[in-house]
Design an enzyme around this catalytic site. Structure first.
Site, PDB file in Angstrom:
ATOM      1  CE  LYS A 128      -1.633   1.575   3.860  1.00  0.00           C
ATOM      2  NZ  LYS A 128      -2.392   1.783   5.109  1.00  0.00           N
ATOM      3  NE  ARG A 141      -4.318  -0.547   8.003  1.00  0.00           N
ATOM      4  CZ  ARG A 141      -3.304   0.146   8.509  1.00  0.00           C
ATOM      5  NH1 ARG A 141      -3.368   0.659   9.728  1.00  0.00           N
ATOM      6  NH2 ARG A 141      -2.215   0.349   7.781  1.00  0.00           N
ATOM      7  CD  GLN A 154      -8.838   6.123  11.333  1.00  0.00           C
ATOM      8  OE1 GLN A 154      -8.573   6.066  10.143  1.00  0.00           O
ATOM      9  NE2 GLN A 154      -9.527   5.180  11.943  1.00  0.00           N
ATOM     10  N   GLY A 158      -2.264   7.369  16.387  1.00  0.00           N
ATOM     11  CA  GLY A 158      -1.794   8.409  15.483  1.00  0.00           C
ATOM     12  C   GLY A 158      -0.312   8.381  15.173  1.00  0.00           C
ATOM     13  CB  ALA A 159       2.675   7.929  17.283  1.00  0.00           C
ATOM     14  CE  LYS A 175       2.355  11.343  11.643  1.00  0.00           C
ATOM     15  NZ  LYS A 175       1.220  10.646  10.993  1.00  0.00           N
TER      16      LYS A 175
END
Length: 339
Positions: A70, A113, A141, A237-238, A243
């Site tokens: 991906k 996912r 998200q 998120g990280a 991040k």
């Protein structure tokens, strides 16, 4: 040779969260049983215009037997030119023959996912009597995280929404959420769930049983002293170097779990804690799939702080892609192309 082709709208019509959750669980378990391979992550930060690209790839053996890759792009300036911020393509192949099975929009697959992954961390590691959920982040998200968590944790009665950059954005998000659940996820009969935007994050975190973080933050937002005993955190998120969403000191007295241990230590929420010497590899209990498979313990007491670091692995995209291909056949959706 025919290959299934699905655009973004196709994926929205085809995929269903319950099926994605079950697929993600199955892959986590196969990973724990060493029936998968996660190949090295490739990422790149664009400076002008500002954006980030990552390529994730892998291989699932067992009864799934797929491999693929991906490429996902996030370009924040797209919002100003009426173009989606989040774009990408996913390719999936049959690992028995190497024949391509499908090519599809990757953004919606990723959202589904990822929502499933964060919620599975909650189901596996949070207290079973959890009633209050705190969501850090009011972007696209966040709704997927909420939808999946409500499916797996029907006892949730209160959802706090916090946006570190815009309280107004959190208010608008909270107001829309009941309709989003009905329209986008077909989640009905949840009138008892109260969605509330909250400006005082310390108060919201301290009142919550479960925390899900889903932002692109590069500095800690959730502080250690805000947490009450027994809190679970799914940190989603990280997923790239630099991040970070939670105070790295939270890891000092927490039970830590990962989706992929090596990747999380390098680019996940625990990256900063590792670099600062706050934790070492030994502190990580293991991967969430091993808990699902019964190979390692999850939560053992009601007062434990648990953290699930979810960086995201291509394995989840691949199984979600296969679910889409199978559901499309049932629903008569999508299209075929000769290659």
């Amino acid at each position: 040779m025919e290959v299934s082709i699905f655009g973004r709208k196709d994926m929205q019509e085809i995929l269903e969260m319950k099926e994605v959750i079950e697929g993600v669980k199955a892959v986590y378990k196969l990973k724990a049983e060493e029936e998968t391979a996660v190949w090295p992550l490739v990422s790149y930060d664009f400076e002008e215009p500002a954006g980030v690209m990552d390529i994730k790839s892998g291989y699932i053996r067992g009864n799934i037997n797929l491999h693929g890759a991906k490429m996902l792009n996030t370009f924040w300036g797209n919002d100003n030119v009426n173009t989606p911020i989040f774009n990408g393509l996913l390719m999936v192949f049959d690992s028995n023959t190497g024949v391509p099975l499908g090519m599809m929009d990757a953004s919606y697959v990723t959202c589904m996912r990822t929502g499933a992954a964060g919620a599975i961390g909650v189901e596996v590691l949070a207290r079973t009597d959890s009633r209050k959920l705190f969501i850090l982040g009011a972007g696209k998200q966040a709704s997927f995280q909420i939808a999946a968590t409500l499916i797996l944790m029907p006892g949730i009665e209160k959802v706090y929404i916090a946006d570190a950059l815009s309280y107004e954005n959190a208010v608008n998000f909270a107001d829309r959420m009941p309709e989003v659940l009905r329209k986008d996820f077909k989640i009905l009969n949840r009138e008892y769930v109260d969605f509330e935007a909250i400006e005082d994050m310390a108060a919201g975190v301290g009142d919550s049983d479960v925390i899900i973080t889903i932002t692109p933050s590069r500095s800690p937002v959730i502080k250690k002293e805000w947490l009450k005993p027994g809190t679970h955190l799914s940190c989603v998120g990280a997923d790239m170097k630099g991040k970070v969403e939670i105070d790295p000191e939270i890891f000092t007295n927490a039970k830590i779990y990962a989706d992929d241990k090596k990747q999380c230590m390098e680019v996940g929420e625990m990256e900063l804690a590792v670099k600062k010497g706050i934790i070492t590899e030994k502190k990580v209990v293991g991967e969430v799939g091993a808990v699902i498979a019964g190979l390692i313990p999850g939560r053992e007491t009601k007062d434990e702080i648990t953290v699930f670091d979810a960086t995201g692995v291509a394995l989840l995209d691949l199984v979600t892609a296969k679910i889409a291909i199978d559901l499309a056949k049932e629903k008569g959706l999508g299209r075929k192309a000769e290659i």
